[in-house]
Design a protein around this motif. Structure first.
Motif, short mmCIF file in Angstrom:
data_model
loop_
_atom_site.label_atom_id
_atom_site.label_comp_id
_atom_site.label_asym_id
_atom_site.label_seq_id
_atom_site.Cartn_x
_atom_site.Cartn_y
_atom_site.Cartn_z
N GLU A 112 0.85 -1.19 0.00
CA GLU A 112 0.00 0.00 0.00
C GLU A 112 0.89 1.24 0.00
O GLU A 112 2.05 1.16 0.36
N ARG A 113 0.29 2.38 -0.39
CA ARG A 113 1.04 3.63 -0.33
C ARG A 113 0.88 4.21 1.09
O ARG A 113 -0.24 4.57 1.48
N HIS A 114 1.96 4.22 1.83
CA HIS A 114 1.91 4.61 3.24
C HIS A 114 2.93 5.65 3.60
O HIS A 114 3.99 5.70 2.98
N ALA A 115 2.67 6.39 4.67
CA ALA A 115 3.72 7.10 5.39
C ALA A 115 3.47 6.73 6.85
O ALA A 115 2.32 6.74 7.30
N GLY A 116 4.51 6.40 7.57
CA GLY A 116 4.27 5.96 8.94
C GLY A 116 5.47 6.16 9.84
O GLY A 116 6.59 6.43 9.39
N LEU A 117 5.17 6.03 11.12
CA LEU A 117 6.19 6.25 12.15
C LEU A 117 5.91 5.30 13.30
O LEU A 117 4.76 5.07 13.66
N ARG A 118 6.98 4.74 13.85
CA ARG A 118 6.84 4.00 15.11
C ARG A 118 7.95 4.46 16.03
O ARG A 118 9.10 4.63 15.58
N ALA A 119 7.66 4.68 17.27
CA ALA A 119 8.71 5.07 18.22
C ALA A 119 8.48 4.35 19.52
O ALA A 119 7.32 4.17 19.94
N GLY A 120 9.57 3.93 20.15
CA GLY A 120 9.43 3.21 21.42
C GLY A 120 10.51 3.64 22.39
O GLY A 120 11.58 4.09 21.99
N LEU A 121 10.21 3.54 23.67
CA LEU A 121 11.21 3.79 24.71
C LEU A 121 11.43 2.48 25.45
O LEU A 121 10.45 1.84 25.88
N PHE A 122 12.71 2.10 25.56
CA PHE A 122 13.03 0.86 26.26
C PHE A 122 13.82 1.21 27.51
O PHE A 122 14.76 2.01 27.45
N PHE A 123 13.40 0.63 28.63
CA PHE A 123 14.08 0.87 29.90
C PHE A 123 14.82 -0.41 30.25
O PHE A 123 14.22 -1.35 30.79
N PRO A 124 16.13 -0.47 29.93
CA PRO A 124 16.84 -1.76 30.05
C PRO A 124 16.83 -2.34 31.45
O PRO A 124 16.76 -3.56 31.60
N HIS A 125 16.88 -1.50 32.49
CA HIS A 125 16.93 -2.07 33.84
C HIS A 125 15.62 -2.73 34.23
O HIS A 125 15.60 -3.64 35.04
N HIS A 126 14.55 -2.25 33.65
CA HIS A 126 13.24 -2.84 33.96
C HIS A 126 12.79 -3.77 32.85
O HIS A 126 11.76 -4.42 32.97
N ARG A 127 13.57 -3.80 31.78
CA ARG A 127 13.20 -4.59 30.59
C ARG A 127 11.75 -4.29 30.19
O ARG A 127 10.94 -5.20 29.98
N LEU A 128 11.48 -3.02 30.10
CA LEU A 128 10.14 -2.57 29.77
C LEU A 128 10.22 -1.71 28.52
O LEU A 128 11.09 -0.85 28.42
N GLU A 129 9.37 -1.97 27.55
CA GLU A 129 9.32 -1.10 26.37
C GLU A 129 7.89 -0.64 26.14
O GLU A 129 6.94 -1.42 26.26
#
Lengths: 352, 99
Positions: free
Chosen positions: A194-211
């Motif tokens: 498909e013709r798309h424009a998109g964005l994904r962003a994530g924050l990862f907290f390594p000490h808590h292993r949480l994203e």
């Protein structure tokens, strides 16, 4: 306006991406030591045989999915994955012999160029980075529950185009990851996009292993649908437990949510149990305003809850079984899976 | 839309809590004064590599065992792109998985 903004982003990205960055002596030594083993082409991938009984009708799901990785230079790599899937069903639903065709698809075939530590450029056909299931969990040897989430058809699949992405350490406790992409329309068989424009962003907290992250995607054709998504992944360091959840919203297509927990008995007394993992997933889907706009989605509001057991026989093989119940206004039904998955890694050159 | 809004709100709160919690136990920076490669340094890289392997390599799939070094050299670079690992994570994990 949108186009000018997109161009500006691209120019900035290219400038940052091609800027050589300074390094300390230790970093240079570590790089040299890490680079001692020269990468070689490898053939990897997975195979799965997962018979599934949905509402009593069996489907023999058989998948082979080879991944080819070819390092071209220190910063350039070609990677691709094809999928051959045969979903064999009984001629009369519940009786008769099993028949069905093998579906072939090219899921990705892309060049990745590592510009510097902030940016990687990708060109070609790539997995759409909308939420996490498509890029991170899709292969059968990886997923903890074998059936696709109900919201999976929204915003996923493959795109033909350009992408910039990367992982950046903001401080020792927090890592940002991002992907920005543009894709072109293609109706070529096996290479649909498909013709798309998109964005994904994530924050990862390594000490808590949480994203925690979010995704946004604009379809730049036909109904010009907008899609939004968000996700969370958590693996507490002390307990062998994985928690994953994804939510997606598209006004026209529908919205929904799944949440999955998986516990591996790594600390059990009996060593045989160390390889076992129990998993549970529950999910809901609400239809959108335009019926049938995405033919892969359920046509009525649906809820589904599944529980299962995975047994990791070794690094490559996994045996599995699961049971689930689907709830809709039109009636409830059971869904069973049982099967095996396998992950292989074959060097295509001298490996030592 | 309501579900999604509530979901995003919950995620934001979780991120705040995680960051507030982790800021307290920041480790000492890994980079030390410039040195040539020594056994002590190699041991430190190995330990840091193992730590980063444990943090990163079981996030999407079960953490894999070590394959031959040149196979690992390709797979870890692949994972850098797919898993959006930082450059530093990749170097330490690469060192750990190929030595």
């Amino acid at each position: 306006m949108k186009r000018a903004l997109a161009r500006l982003c691209l120019v900035i990205a290219v400038c940052i991406g091609l800027t050589p960055l300074g390094t300390t002596q230790e970093t240079a030594d570590l790089r040299a030591a890490a680079d001692e083993a020269k990468p070689i082409p490898i053939l990897s991938g997975g195979a799965a045989f997962v018979p599934t009984w949905d509402s009593g009708d069996p489907t023999l799901v058989s998948i082979v999915s080879p991944v080819l990785l070819v390092p071209v230079s220190r910063n350039l790599m070609f990677e691709s994955r094809a999928e051959f899937e045969g979903d064999f069903v009984r001629r009369n639903g519940n009786s008769g012999d099993f028949t069905g065709a093998i579906e072939k698809s090219l899921e990705y075939a892309e060049f990745d160029y590592i510009g510097n530590k902030y940016i990687t450029f990708t060109a070609g056909r790539f997995l759409t980075p909308f939420n996490i299931f498509n890029e991170r969990l899709y292969p059968n040897w990886i997923r903890d529950t074998q059936t696709d989430p109900l919201i999976y058809p929204i915003g996923t699949g493959s795109d033909n185009g350009l992408m910039i992405r990367g992982g950046v350490s903001l401080d020792p406790n927090i890592t940002l990851n991002y992907a920005v992409y543009f894709s072109a329309l293609s109706t070529i068989h096996h290479l649909e996009s498909e013709r798309h424009a998109g964005l994904r962003a994530g924050l990862f907290f390594p000490h808590h292993r949480l994203e925690i992250g979010f995704s946004e995607q604009h379809v730049l054709q036909d109904a010009r649908v907008n899609r939004l998504g968000s996700y969370l992944e958590w693996q507490p360091a002390r307990v062998p437990f994985d928690l994953r959840t994804e939510g997606t919203y598209s006004r026209e297509e529908g919205d929904g949510l799944w949440i999955e927990g998986a516990y591996r008995f790594r600390n059990a007394r009996a060593s045989l149990l160390h390889r076992a993992q129990v998993v549970a997933r529950t999910q809901v889907f609400h239809v959108g305003t335009v019926a049938g706009i995405n033919p892969d989605l359920p046509t009525i509001d649906t809820r589904r809850t599944e529980g299962g057991l995975n047994y990791y026989l070794n690094d490559g093989w996994k045996a599995l079984a699961s049971y689930g119940r689907t709830f809709t206004a039109a009636g409830n039904s059971n869904i069973w899976t049982v099967g095996m998955t396998y992950r292989f890694v074959i060097p295509l050159g001298p490996a030592q | 839309m309501k579900i999604l809004r509530a979901f995003i709100f919950a995620l934001t709160i979780a991120a705040d809590v995680a960051y507030a919690g982790s800021a307290a136990d920041s480790p000492a920076p890994i980079s030390q004064p410039a040195t040539a490669s020594t056994p002590e340094l190699n041991l430190r890289w190995m330990m840091e590599g193992e730590k980063r392997y444990r943090t990163n390599c079981g996030r999407c799939h079960q953490p894999p065992h070590k394959f031959e070094p040149r196979v690992m050299a390709t797979a870890v670079r692949h994972m850098r792109v797919r898993g959006m690992l930082t450059d530093e994570d990749m170097k330490y994990v690469l060192y750990y998985m190929t030595h």
